[in-house]
Write a protein that holds these residues in place. Structure first.
Motif, PDB file in Angstrom:
ATOM      1  N   ILE A 112      41.809   2.044 -11.186  1.00  0.00           N
ATOM      2  CA  ILE A 112      43.223   2.417 -11.259  1.00  0.00           C
ATOM      3  C   ILE A 112      43.668   2.557 -12.714  1.00  0.00           C
ATOM      4  O   ILE A 112      44.427   3.471 -13.053  1.00  0.00           O
ATOM      5  CB  ILE A 112      44.093   1.408 -10.483  1.00  0.00           C
ATOM      6  N   THR A 113      43.190   1.674 -13.584  1.00  0.00           N
ATOM      7  CA  THR A 113      43.530   1.776 -15.004  1.00  0.00           C
ATOM      8  C   THR A 113      43.013   3.090 -15.585  1.00  0.00           C
ATOM      9  O   THR A 113      43.750   3.807 -16.271  1.00  0.00           O
ATOM     10  CB  THR A 113      42.942   0.581 -15.794  1.00  0.00           C
ATOM     11  N   LEU A 114      41.777   3.416 -15.279  1.00  0.00           N
ATOM     12  CA  LEU A 114      41.195   4.675 -15.759  1.00  0.00           C
ATOM     13  C   LEU A 114      41.979   5.871 -15.215  1.00  0.00           C
ATOM     14  O   LEU A 114      42.323   6.799 -15.953  1.00  0.00           O
ATOM     15  CB  LEU A 114      39.724   4.772 -15.354  1.00  0.00           C
ATOM     16  N   GLY A 115      42.296   5.850 -13.928  1.00  0.00           N
ATOM     17  CA  GLY A 115      43.075   6.932 -13.329  1.00  0.00           C
ATOM     18  C   GLY A 115      44.449   7.069 -13.952  1.00  0.00           C
ATOM     19  O   GLY A 115      44.917   8.181 -14.210  1.00  0.00           O
ATOM     20  N   GLY A 116      45.095   5.939 -14.216  1.00  0.00           N
ATOM     21  CA  GLY A 116      46.411   5.971 -14.859  1.00  0.00           C
ATOM     22  C   GLY A 116      46.345   6.556 -16.260  1.00  0.00           C
ATOM     23  O   GLY A 116      47.189   7.369 -16.644  1.00  0.00           O
ATOM     24  N   LEU A 117      45.335   6.141 -17.028  1.00  0.00           N
ATOM     25  CA  LEU A 117      45.180   6.679 -18.383  1.00  0.00           C
ATOM     26  C   LEU A 117      44.881   8.174 -18.360  1.00  0.00           C
ATOM     27  O   LEU A 117      45.413   8.933 -19.179  1.00  0.00           O
ATOM     28  CB  LEU A 117      44.082   5.919 -19.138  1.00  0.00           C
ATOM     29  N   LEU A 118      44.043   8.606 -17.410  1.00  0.00           N
ATOM     30  CA  LEU A 118      43.768  10.046 -17.279  1.00  0.00           C
ATOM     31  C   LEU A 118      45.030  10.814 -16.896  1.00  0.00           C
ATOM     32  O   LEU A 118      45.267  11.920 -17.384  1.00  0.00           O
ATOM     33  CB  LEU A 118      42.663  10.292 -16.256  1.00  0.00           C
ATOM     34  N   GLY A 119      45.846  10.234 -16.029  1.00  0.00           N
ATOM     35  CA  GLY A 119      47.104  10.866 -15.633  1.00  0.00           C
ATOM     36  C   GLY A 119      48.062  11.009 -16.797  1.00  0.00           C
ATOM     37  O   GLY A 119      48.703  12.057 -16.972  1.00  0.00           O
ATOM     38  N   ILE A 120      48.161   9.968 -17.621  1.00  0.00           N
ATOM     39  CA  ILE A 120      49.031  10.021 -18.804  1.00  0.00           C
ATOM     40  C   ILE A 120      48.521  11.064 -19.785  1.00  0.00           C
ATOM     41  O   ILE A 120      49.292  11.862 -20.329  1.00  0.00           O
ATOM     42  CB  ILE A 120      49.132   8.627 -19.464  1.00  0.00           C
ATOM     43  N   TYR A 121      47.203  11.090 -19.990  1.00  0.00           N
ATOM     44  CA  TYR A 121      46.619  12.098 -20.875  1.00  0.00           C
ATOM     45  C   TYR A 121      46.903  13.505 -20.348  1.00  0.00           C
ATOM     46  O   TYR A 121      47.272  14.410 -21.105  1.00  0.00           O
ATOM     47  CB  TYR A 121      45.107  11.887 -21.023  1.00  0.00           C
ATOM     48  N   ASP A 122      46.726  13.715 -19.045  1.00  0.00           N
ATOM     49  CA  ASP A 122      46.935  15.027 -18.443  1.00  0.00           C
ATOM     50  C   ASP A 122      48.387  15.481 -18.606  1.00  0.00           C
ATOM     51  O   ASP A 122      48.652  16.638 -18.934  1.00  0.00           O
ATOM     52  CB  ASP A 122      46.538  14.977 -16.966  1.00  0.00           C
ATOM     53  N   LEU A 123      49.333  14.573 -18.387  1.00  0.00           N
ATOM     54  CA  LEU A 123      50.749  14.902 -18.558  1.00  0.00           C
ATOM     55  C   LEU A 123      51.051  15.237 -20.015  1.00  0.00           C
ATOM     56  O   LEU A 123      51.737  16.219 -20.311  1.00  0.00           O
ATOM     57  CB  LEU A 123      51.633  13.757 -18.066  1.00  0.00           C
ATOM     58  N   HIS A 124      50.513  14.436 -20.942  1.00  0.00           N
ATOM     59  CA  HIS A 124      50.726  14.713 -22.369  1.00  0.00           C
ATOM     60  C   HIS A 124      50.144  16.076 -22.745  1.00  0.00           C
ATOM     61  O   HIS A 124      50.778  16.852 -23.468  1.00  0.00           O
ATOM     62  CB  HIS A 124      50.101  13.620 -23.238  1.00  0.00           C
ATOM     63  N   ARG A 125      48.958  16.379 -22.242  1.00  0.00           N
ATOM     64  CA  ARG A 125      48.328  17.670 -22.532  1.00  0.00           C
ATOM     65  C   ARG A 125      49.194  18.819 -22.036  1.00  0.00           C
ATOM     66  O   ARG A 125      49.412  19.807 -22.731  1.00  0.00           O
ATOM     67  CB  ARG A 125      46.938  17.729 -21.895  1.00  0.00           C
ATOM     68  N   ALA A 126      49.724  18.691 -20.816  1.00  0.00           N
ATOM     69  CA  ALA A 126      50.580  19.744 -20.261  1.00  0.00           C
ATOM     70  C   ALA A 126      51.848  19.908 -21.093  1.00  0.00           C
ATOM     71  O   ALA A 126      52.242  21.032 -21.412  1.00  0.00           O
ATOM     72  CB  ALA A 126      50.927  19.422 -18.809  1.00  0.00           C
TER      73      ALA A 126
END
Length: 188
Positions: A112-126
């Motif tokens: 879940i931590t990894l998924g959350g960090l990937l989600g934050i990265y993806d949102l920042h990238r967008a």
């Protein structure tokens, strides 16, 4: 001696965490509210795990003037599968509650931590892409910018507020519920 098993109480907390994760998909996870003198009530982009809502047509019409790409569900492939990832996490969380092993709980928390960090990265990238890849032929020229994931930003006469939605708070509560058993069952 430390036990490798979780208590029944911890198993119930983990089950409640799964329920909160599942409920989170019914609510927005994130939103942006745009205020300007001509829009004192604000314009919204509301992000659910499977759709976008808000005054997207108005916002896209305004963003055209600064050369920003249109916001739309077709631009975010994540919206087609994110809900299924959450369903998978709910299932894994329920299995963790049934198995009641600390090692499995640690793995779930890591996932879940990894998924959350990937989600934050993806949102920042967008957000970065939307704010920095502006059409150079747009009628209004502005410097490239990156809207914040959380907080306030000002572009021209618009003030933008980026906020967590109700669904994100359910996810945060679900994550905290997964951490409590690690403290609660630390000694037997």
């Amino acid at each position: 001696m430390k036990s490798k098993n979780l208590s029944l109480g911890s198993s119930l907390l983990i089950t409640l965490s799964a329920v909160l994760m599942g409920i989170s998909v019914l609510f927005p996870w994130w939103k942006m509210v745009f205020y300007a003198p001509q829009y004192p009530e604000g314009l919204n982009i509301i992000v659910y795990p499977n759709k976008l809502e808000g005054q997207l047509d108005i916002i896209n019409g305004l963003n055209h003037y600064i050369g920003m790409a249109n916001f739309g569900e077709s631009n975010f492939s994540e919206l087609s599968y994110l809900k299924y990832i959450v369903v998978g996490l709910v299932f894994i969380t329920l299995l963790t509650a049934i198995i009641r092993k600390k090692a499995v709980l640690y793995g779930l928390i890591g996932l879940i931590t990894l998924g959350g960090l990937l989600g934050i990265y993806d949102l920042h990238r967008a957000l970065h892409d939307y704010g920095t890849h502006l059409d150079p032929h747009a009628p209004i020229k502005i410097a490239p910018f990156v809207p914040p994931i959380l907080g306030q930003n000002r572009v021209a006469n618009f003030t933008t507020h980026s906020l967590l939605g109700t669904g994100a708070y359910f996810l945060i509560a679900a994550f905290i519920l997964l951490l409590i058993p690690l403290w609660k069952d630390r000694k037997k």
